[in-house]
Structures are given as C-alpha cells and as structure tokens.
Design an enzyme around this catalytic site. Structure first.
Site, PDB file in Angstrom:
ATOM      1  N   HIS A   9      42.658  32.237  43.873  1.00  0.00           N
ATOM      2  CA  HIS A   9      41.573  32.916  43.155  1.00  0.00           C
ATOM      3  C   HIS A   9      40.235  32.423  43.697  1.00  0.00           C
ATOM      4  CE1 HIS A   9      39.013  34.377  39.925  1.00  0.00           C
ATOM      5  NE2 HIS A   9      40.034  35.017  39.393  1.00  0.00           N
ATOM      6  N   ARG A  14      32.289  38.400  38.369  1.00  0.00           N
ATOM      7  CA  ARG A  14      31.870  39.252  39.490  1.00  0.00           C
ATOM      8  C   ARG A  14      31.944  40.724  39.102  1.00  0.00           C
ATOM      9  NH1 ARG A  14      35.916  38.144  43.356  1.00  0.00           N
ATOM     10  NH2 ARG A  14      36.915  36.930  41.719  1.00  0.00           N
TER      11      ARG A  14
END
Lengths: 248, 669, 255
Positions: free
Chosen positions: B257, B273
């Site tokens: 990740h 994000r």
C-alpha cells in the site's frame, strides 16, 4: 439440522422481562429529595444569616416561621413540623442514596482501590460526597432534633446562647460538611441530567466550588455573629430578645 | 479428547467468516465460529476508506454499473483475476451494501445541492441531484473510472464489522473466542473439521463439521513492515497448505500500500488520495503526475507504490532519523473534511506522529498490505482438491483480485464472498451426509498433541524470535515491491534453511497455557511455508504482473504467464510443489490490454486479437449490456437463485442504460 | 529491520533515558503463580509506543509475558490496560509521554487471562446479548431495489456513537462497574443511544427502557464520569448518558 430460512425473531424469541419502574423512580426521588434539601439549606442559611443584618431582622424571621404574620400569634410547633418534615426528607434521601453506596467490604475495597489508582477528580469527589453524606446522616438529625424539641427557643438571644453555650462545634462542622455535600450533590445532579451542557465539567466544578466557599464563609460569619452575641449573654442565660416594636 | 460437532465450522471471525456464518445459519444450519481474537478485534475493522459497489448515486458515480466496476477490477488485477468470479462479485456488491445498509451500517449519504470537493489538486463544486438525496454516496479511489467507494467516514471496516458481528450475535451464532485452529482433519479427499487450541488455557479441542470454512485473512506478518494487524500470520492458509491436498493460488501476488505512515507502518486510507490528497517528495514537489499523467496519485496501488519506491531510489525521498520516506499532503482538504471524513487518519497522525494533518505533512512509505493469494477455491468457494473445505475473504484465492487488488474491493469481497460461500456450504451440508470417523479425528488430535509436547520438551538451540526476525528480513529484502532472480533465489534458500532450523527451536518460557512464545514457535514453521510459496512462486514467474514486479522481466507476458500459480505442500517436502492453471483467454469478457495506467508494454497472448474481435462483434450485435454480457461470458448460473436479479439504480432503465434526466433534457443549470 | 527494531536502535544510538516498567504478573492456569509485579528496564526512544516497548521486553527479557495487541493502530480496542492506574490503549501511548517509572496492570472488572491480558470479548458479548445491541430489523429487505434514503446528518450522528471500539476503558474507569459486576457500563449505554438514534431500528423508548431502565443500566450510573474522561475515542459519553437518563425518566413519568 433443519432446513428453511430463519428470521431473527424465530431464532431468538423475545422474552420480555417484567418492566419495573422502581429503579427509575428511586433514582428520580433521590435526586429530587437532594435538590429539595439543597434548596432548603440555602434558604435556611439565608434566613439564619439575618442576624448579620440586625437582631431585629432575625427576630422577625423567627416570628415569620412561627406563623405570626399569618395567624397573628406565634406557633413554634410549626417549626417542629418543618423540622420533622425535613428530617423525613433527609431520611428518605439517605436511604435512597445508600443504595448507591458500596454494599459490602469487597465493594468498599474495590472502590477505594479504584479511586487510588485513577486519580480522577469526579471519582474522588463522589467519595467525598459519600463521606459527607454519611456524616450528615448523624449530624443533621442531631441539629434537627434540637429544632424539633426546642422550637420555641429560636430567636436572636436564645439561638445565640445555644450556639455559644453548647452547639457551636457541631454547627461549625455541620456547616462545612453540609456545604460540601450540597455543592457536590448539586454538581452531580447537573452533570447527571445534562443541565448546563455548554459549561464544561471543569468550569462547573470551579463555579460550584466557588459558591460553596462563599457559602461556608458566609455561614462562618453568621455563626461568629451568633457566637459573639451569645458571649454577651454569658451572665444572663435564658434572656429573651425584646423586639423594638411589634406590628399588630 | 473433547470433540465438538457442528454442521458448519467457520475459522475466522472477521467480516468474511461472520457473513458466511450468518448465511449458513439462515439456512437452518448449526454454525460455530472460531476466532483467535474477539471477532470485533479482527483486522476487518482496520479497513478505513470504503467498499466498492456500483450504486451510481453521487454525481461523480453517475453512469457507473457492473460493467464499469468489472472492467476496473480486471484491469486492476492485470488480467490475473477469474473474470467469472469478478462478474459474480460486481453483481453482488450492490446487494451486499444494501443489505448492510438495512442491517445498520451508517453509510455516508448524498447531501443534495452544492458540495465542495478537491479533484486533481483543485477545489471544485459538485451539485448533487435532489433525486439522490439520502442515498448512499461514494468517494474516489485508485484505479477506478467512477467514484464508487461507499464509506462510513474513514471507519468503514469498523462499522461493517460491528454491524455484521452484532447480526451474528442476533442470530445466536456461537463464536469461540481465542481458539486457534492448528490443523484440518481430513482423509485426503474430504475435510472433516479441525483440531484447535484454546489460546487462554492451552487446551486442545477437536471440532468436527460437515463443511469447514477458512476466513482467517492475510499473511502480511511474514514481512517486516506491514499495515496488517499482528494477528495476520496466515494461519488459515497455512493449515490448508499443510493438508498436502488443498492448494494455494497466486501466493507471489502481494500488495504494497502506498501510504503507510513512516516508520510505524500504520495505514492511512487511500481515501486520503481519493478525496484529493497529494504525494510530495523532499522538495514538496507533486511527483506522481510526472509518472502517471492520467491517474496521478489515483493509479492502482501496485503502480503508485512502485513509483514511490523508485522516486525514493532516485534520492528524492525526504529523510528522517528513521530513514527515507515521502509526504502525503491532505492539508488542502481542509479541517472540516478531515474532522468528519478522515477522523481516524487524524487520530493516527495525532497519536503516532504527533502532528495535525490539517496543518502538517504526513510521512509515508509503501508497506505490505494485502495478500491476493490464498486458498484456491472454485467460484462457489470450495477447494477443488479437498471437498468440504471452503475459504472466503483475504484467506482465499477465489480469484477476484488476480495480481493486484483495487482499493475498496477487499471489504466488498469479504461480505459478497461470505454471502455466497455461506450458501454454498449450506448446499453442501444439506446434500452430503456428515459422518464422522472418530479414529481419524483422534489421529489428528494426537498428532497435534505430540507436536506441542515435543516443542515444549525438546529444549533446542534456536530462538523463535530470532528466526521470525530473519524470515521477515528475508522477505522484505528480497520478495518486496521490486524482485529479481538473484534476490528470490537467496530468499528461497534462506527461508528453506530457516524452516529446517525450526525443527531445533527451544523455548525459554514454560510453554504452558497462553504462553506467547509457544504460540509463535508453532506458527513460525507454518509462516515459513507460506513465505516459501510466495518466494518460490515469485522466482518461477518470469514476468511482471500487477504487484509482482520482476526487474529482470519487466513486461507482462500473456503468451507464457496468463495463468494462476497453484502451490501444494506434500507431506515432508522441503519446498512447495507448483503447478499452473491456465486462464482461458477465449472465455474472457475483457481480453488483456493496457490497464490505462502503469507500464504500456506487454507481450500479448497469441489469441488476444481473435478474442478482441469477438468481443467487439458482440458489442456491436447487442444493444443491451446484459445481453452482450451474457453472450460473452455467462456467470449467473454460478449464483444462488435469489441473488440473480438485476440491481436497481437511480436513472437506470430496465435495459441497464443510464439516462441522466438533467443531461438529457438540458434542464436545471 | 521492522519498525520496533528501527525505533529501538535509534534510542540506543541517541542515549535515551532509562524507562522502568513495573508489570503485573499472574497466570491463573499455573497453580504456582501468585499475583505480583515484575520490573523490567528499557531505553526510551523517540516514537516508541508501549506496543514497541512491551514487544521488546518480550523478545529480549521475558518471552512468556502476556499482553494483547491486534491492530497496534488504536482502532481494534485489544490493548487497553491500566497505565499508571488509568485505563487507556497501550498501542498508541508514546513512552515519551510517560514518567520514568511506568506501572502496567490489567484492566479490572474483566476476567484475567494472564499478566496484562483480560477477557473483554466475553464481557462484551454478554453485554450485547443482554442489551440486544443490533438494529432490530423485523424483516429482510429486497436487495435488488434502491436502498431506503437516510438523512446524511443522521448517518453521521450515528457514526459518532458507533466509533466505540469496545476496548473496556470506560468499564475499567467506572466506579460503579468496579463495584457492581452486572452494570452494563458506558459501552452498553452508548450503544443503546446509538440504536435509539437509528431510524432503521424499530424499537421505541419503552423497549429501550426494558433493556436499560434498571439499576444495572442507566439508573445505576452514578455520574462519576470516569468513562467520559478515559474514552480513547473521545465519545460524548457524558452527554449521551444524561440524554438517555432523561429519555428513560420520561418513560417512567409518562409510561
């Protein structure tokens, strides 16, 4: 093993317990009786402190409670009735509050250990609420019995003499203990029922604490006034106050 | 020997296991769940950002449907996924989320009217439609064409797990907490239950069952730095492997990740994000658009993680006393947004980094996050080689994710697979008589008892914590984001030697009751076997696909590797036996192509062009998307009957076409 | 090198202060074990949490030391313990915020498994069964249709209360729960407040009263509010308890 779909209701039939409103009622009664006692105590302190205004003022107040302004004559038994009623209220409050006390040695030990570990203000304050409540259970009835049995002995001189001659140590301790207990009780009630939500507990403690300090100081000066007056009666115990003038 | 019988034994009390348990229970079966922790402590609770389901309620999700979700998922998988399974999944996800909404998950809802958002670093205003008011909204996530990640602030997994766990309690499903399955009872063809150990007392127990389901999550803890909970040691997959019969699929597909906080490795959600957060380097330069002009920070996780690592390798990482990292900037989202939609992120930053993410940059670096691989099952969740053994969730290789999972598809998979596998298990139990051979159970019980006694008594020279650290180090050094033949060979050799040394582990503690040293001692060889499957699989696979990236074979090679790795561990073997299961390109609804992000180069499959033509022909032939889909790759027969109907959507007609009334009528604005 | 090792090494290199841990020890499974505190020492380091510290102690000094961590990120609620007497999550407690001597004890009230490990799961499951802590939905919903709309603010308000992680801090910090085993604690009462808010839950106040209008429920709470002050998720427990009390009192007065 049985096939077919189960809904939740089928899987776990609802066993409705018999609803009892008593725990709720008793909790409400505990709070309400406490609040009444606080209000009574504040009123009591206000009236008693009339001695700070003048002997005459205190005399008028005592006459008022003896029903003079209603019946045209004094009936000290009215004060006895009030003392009895307050005693009853106090006992009710005490019995209800005791339900919340630790019930046995193990619970005491567990709670005290918890309080020592936590260093948590509201937990510690509750302990003091309990301790002061316990003391009041004995001290308040002592005072109330005097008022009940000697209801006719309330007046600027009679009261002063009682304070000076015998009762001042009890009154001094009682004053401090009752103010602490009332302040803690009031604070607890406010947070318990979610009143004054915009005030943080920290500020609430400061406000109520400040009030308690003021009331103790006020009470001490009242007590001092009685004591000093009582001192002047040293050579004439039993002297009754003579009013400046009595309105018909 | 204490033996407990149940119709269905579910090993693992996270989202997948509990949902499967509820499904089987609702079919009238007796279900028992084993969990090594209280079920609400499961790692499912750590899923923060969202659950992918093509509801198409919010403005930026308009036009979304199963087809778009399917294409995103397959592209994300780098064509490693089983496309029929992906179809089942995208079809079920809206049903799963609607069921959860009914059961109590407080999904964030569409607020009608003007809403501010941050897209590609710019503040924009989105005017949500009045018709969508109060329906489940969604946020943007990596590798998706639409805003599809439905969420509950950034505690999505927490809310889902609490809701499902409470529904399991409502259904009176017993969860045996702090009970660990140590081995599966089987006769070489059929699984009959498990031998388990009480982690509080050390007591051994035998569970016999008609169907056994493994839902124990991933195995991230074979790596040094992982976002996984420390219980994610892959024990479910490992005990399946140790049967010597069941197979593990695609173990080399391990996801990293992009945004784990540095150095603690704790996850901050992709939602950061998705909601507009940016990645910055040591010069506070936004570097992702340099590598990925189209998707920037929101390319798939494998792609973003690789760019981050290579950016750091170029010397552009920020440095701290603990090493090099990059920055995640969510300051531009504003304090209000962070306080309501990213509050767990805020708490994590506050407690672990001592910073306020509304004002300061978050230090991040990629960390191991997800295991695409696991127990290989068919579309019904059953092992192809060991009947009566089922698996779902991260522990399984159902093969929805192929070589890279999209963010938000894992929590969605847990509940969808739980719904389906629970049904499959009920069908299996109702169709097969459960007879228990007590002798077989006793044999397995005594084997485990003897192994534990031996471990306690033998007083060997090896220390279990040292071996564990060596394994994690070998995996991180050589089987990480970037891999090559030399490193992988070294890893296989080192892991093999560590596995040998496990035979000489000596305990320093008594090894009684809940002793944690004993627990690690019997888990470690199992973890090493998983690690060897990962490393060996990665070594053999001479291509780069999804999260599996070989520096020495940088291209995806569909001509050779359009297949799935299957690992089996024969009894007494030193290494896993690998075989490969071909993915039939001629059955694919979406034939291999460029993913839309990441590397554009790949070696095509010889039949790619042919299949592409067939797909294009079908697209022209059928006007209705359902008919086209049915013609290309039928899958509904794989679903239980009651889950076969189409999903309703706002503004979607019965033919599956999306008609935005405002766009069509040119109304409103 | 994993995060713990990175941080510990950093501490050694930078000459940090020495931390002294007094840790409660007792193994109920071992007939020879007696409750006592063992002392361990460790170099402090910037960024070191109790998760890292306890694992280092286990790795280097006592492999048999029992404690529970799962997520180590402050979200699963496994690692609540008394840190110098106060219940809180160990995993996100930075050692830098602690004095030189740190006393660690298991949470009171809950059944002890061993050392710092307690059985919160069993307690929570029993509480859930007693209070029926789920949305009581009468029937299944059609999964193919659009979901029932819900006010966005209502959803958010529910989540505010749903953030509870069942760590047990509120129970261990509660004077009432410490004395009375049957008290449902702020965790149970907060759940009732959460379901009461939920439009999908079909229960009325009279139904909730059956569950919590008792001395083991809201009327047993003495408002010591240790719960509110120790809750790691900063749940508005004081407000919720008062609110529930008013609503339940109303049932008494009107019902």
């Amino acid at each position: 093993m049985s096939a077919g779909r189960h809904s939740q209701a089928q899987l776990e039939p609802r066993n409705a317990p018999a609803v009892s409103y008593w725990p709720a009622r008793l909790d409400l009664l505990q709070g309400a009786s406490g609040l009444l006692l606080v209000l009574f105590m504040w009123a009591h302190m206000t009236f008693v402190s009339s001695i700070l205004v003048s002997e005459e003022a205190m005399y008028r107040v005592s006459l008022m409670f003896e029903g003079y302004y209603v019946f045209g004559s004094s009936h000290p038994w009215l004060v006895s009735v009030v003392a009895l009623a307050i005693t009853a209220l106090l006992m009710l409050h005490a019995v209800l509050a005791m339900r919340k006390f630790p019930q046995n040695a193990r619970q005491y030990a567990d709670f005290l250990a918890h309080r020592r570990r936590m260093h948590h203000t509201d937990t510690t304050l509750w302990w003091w609420q309990l301790v002061t409540g316990f003391l009041l259970f004995f001290m308040a009835p002592a005072h109330l019995y005097t008022m009940f049995s000697q209801a006719d002995q309330i007046g600027p001189y009679a009261s002063s003499w009682r304070v000076y001659s015998t009762q001042w140590p009890l009154y001094l301790v009682l004053l401090v203990v009752v103010e602490i207990h009332a302040a803690l009780g009031l604070y607890r009630l406010i947070v318990k029922w979610g009143w004054l939500r915009s005030v943080s507990r920290k500020y609430l403690r400061m406000i109520i604490g400040g009030l308690a300090v003021y009331l103790v100081l006020h009470g001490v000066s009242t007590l001092l006034a009685y004591y000093k007056l009582g001192e002047t009666l040293r050579d004439t115990p039993g002297l009754r106050y003579q009013p400046v003038e009595v309105h018909p | 020997m204490k033996v407990l019988h149940t119709d269905v034994l579910v090993i693992g009390g996270g989202l997948a296991g509990l949902r499967a348990a509820i499904a089987a229970r609702r079919r009238g079966l007796e279900v028992t769940v084993l969990s090594i922790v209280p079920p609400k402590r499961s790692h499912s609770a750590a899923a923060q950002g969202g659950m992918q389901a093509s509801l198409a309620n919010c403005l930026k999700g308009f036009g979304d449907n199963e087809d778009v979700h399917f294409a995103d998922t397959v592209r994300g998988s780098d064509w490693g996924a089983d496309q029929a399974v992906a179809r089942m999944f995208v079809h079920m996800a809206p049903k799963a989320i609607r069921e959860l909404a009914h059961w109590g998950v407080p999904w964030n809802r569409v607020a009608p009217g003007a809403q501010s958002a941050v897209i590609n670093g710019e503040k924009v205003e989105l005017r949500e439609r009045a018709e969508a008011a109060g329906l489940i909204t969604a946020r943007n996530f990596g590798g998706t064409a639409k805003w599809r990640a439905c969420y509950v602030s950034d505690g999505t997994g927490h809310s889902m797990l609490y809701t499902i766990s409470d529904q399991a309690i409502a259904a009176s499903i017993p969860v045996h907490e702090r009970i660990e399955a140590l081995s599966l009872v089987h006769d070489g063809a059929r699984c009959r239950g498990a031998i388990a150990r009480n982690l509080m007392t050390g007591e051994l127990l035998a569970y016999t069952a008609g169907a056994t389901c493994i839902a124990t999550g991933g195995f991230g803890r074979i790596y040094e730095v992982s976002t996984n909970a420390i219980i994610n040691q892959g024990m479910g997959a490992a005990i399946a492997l140790e049967t010597g019969v069941a197979e593990l699929g695609n173990m080399e597909a391990v996801q990293f990740h992009p945004t784990a906080i540095f150095p603690a490795g704790i996850l901050v959600t992709e939602g950061c994000r998705g909601d507009g957060g940016l990645l910055l380097d040591r010069n506070e330069h936004r570097f992702m658009p340099d590598y990925e002009p189209e998707k920037a920070e929101l390319a798939s996780r494998d792609v973003v993680s690789r760019h981050m690592e290579s950016h750091i390798n170029k010397g552009l990482g920020a440095t701290s006393r603990f090493g090099e990292h990059l920055w995640l900037d969510i300051r531009l989202l504003g304090e209000d947004h962070i306080n309501t939609r990213l509050r767990e992120v805020k708490e994590i930053c506050q407690y672990f980094l001592g910073i306020d993410p509304a004002r300061e940059l978050i230090p991040v670096r990629p960390a191991q996050h997800y295991s695409m691989g696991g127990i290989r099952t068919d579309a019904h969740g059953q092992s192809g080689t060991l009947k009566g053994l089922f698996a779902c969730g991260e522990a399984a290789c159902w093969d929805l994710h192929g070589f890279n999972r999209l963010g938000g598809n894992s929590v969605a998979e847990t509940v969808v697979a739980g719904m389906l596998v629970g049904e499959s298990m009920a069908d299996f139990c109702l169709g097969n008589e459960a007879s228990v051979d007590t002798g077989l159970v006793r044999e397995f019980f005594e084997r485990e008892q003897a192994a534990l006694d031996n471990l306690r008594r033998r007083g060997g020279a090896q220390r279990v914590t040292a071996l564990n650290a060596a394994m994690q180090s070998a995996m991180t050094r050589n089987v990480g984001i970037y891999r090559d033949a030399d490193g992988l060979q070294a890893a296989v050799a080192e892991l093999g030697s560590l596995l040998e040394r496990c035979a000489d582990i000596g305990l320093q503690s008594g090894g009684h009751g809940a002793d944690p040293e004993l627990v690690l001692a019997y888990r470690l060889p199992r973890m090493l076997k998983l690690a060897l499957c990962v490393a060996q699989g990665a070594l053999n696979r001479t291509e780069s696909r999804g999260a599996h990236c070989r520096l020495d074979f940088p291209e995806r090679d569909d001509s050779q590797w359009l297949n799935r790795t299957l690992a089996r561990w024969p009894a007494g073997a030193a290494l896993p036996e690998l075989r490969y299961e071909a993915l039939d390109i001629m059955a694919m609804e979406l034939p291999p192509a460029w993913r839309g992000y990441g590397s554009r180069d790949f070696i095509p499959h010889p039949q790619q062009a042919q299949r592409q033509r067939e797909v294009e022909a079908a697209t022209e032939q059928y006007g209705n998307r359902f008919e086209r889909q049915e013609a290309l790759m039928p899958y509904t027969h794989l679903l239980p009957e009651r889950y076969r109907s189409h999903n309703a959507r706002l503004f979607e007609d019965g033919q599956g076409a999306f008609n935005d009334p405002e766009a069509a009528g040119g109304a409103a604005e | 090198m994993n995060d713990a090792a990175v941080i510990a090494k950093d501490g050694e290199e930078h000459g940090a202060r020495r931390l002294r841990f007094e840790i409660f020890r007792f193994n109920p499974c071992d007939p020879d074990s007696r409750p006592h505190y063992d002392t361990f020492e460790l170099d402090d380091a910037p960024g070191m949490t109790l998760f890292i510290a306890l694992n280092l102690i286990r790795e280097q000094q006592d492999p048999g030391l029992q404690f529970d961590f799962v997520c180590r990120a402050g979200i699963c609620g496994s690692c609540a313990m008394l840190i110098n007497g106060r219940p809180t999550l160990a995993c996100r407690t930075l050692t830098g915020t602690l004095p030189d001597t740190v006393r660690l004890s298991p949470l009171p009230v809950f059944e002890l498994i061993g050392d710092l490990s307690v059985n919160t799961g069993k307690w929570m499951r029993q509480m859930s069964e007693r209070l029926r802590t789920w949305v009581d939905v009468a029937e299944d919903v059609d999964l193919d249709s659009l979901e029932t709309p819900m006010d966005p603010d209502a959803a958010q308000a529910i989540y505010e209360l749903e953030r509870c992680i069942e760590c047990g801090c509120c129970v261990a910090g509660c004077g009432t729960a410490v004395m009375r085993e049957s008290f449902v604690g702020a965790v149970g009462l907060n759940k009732m407040a959460r379901f009461r808010l939920d439009p999908r839950d079909t229960r009325e106040d009279a139904d909730f009263f059956e569950l919590i209008g008792t001395d083991e429920g809201i009327f047993g709470c003495m408002s010591l509010l240790g719960c509110d002050d120790v809750c790691p998720k900063d749940l508005p427990l004081q407000t919720q308890l008062a609110y529930l009390r008013r609503k339940m009192a109303k049932v008494t007065l009107t019902g």
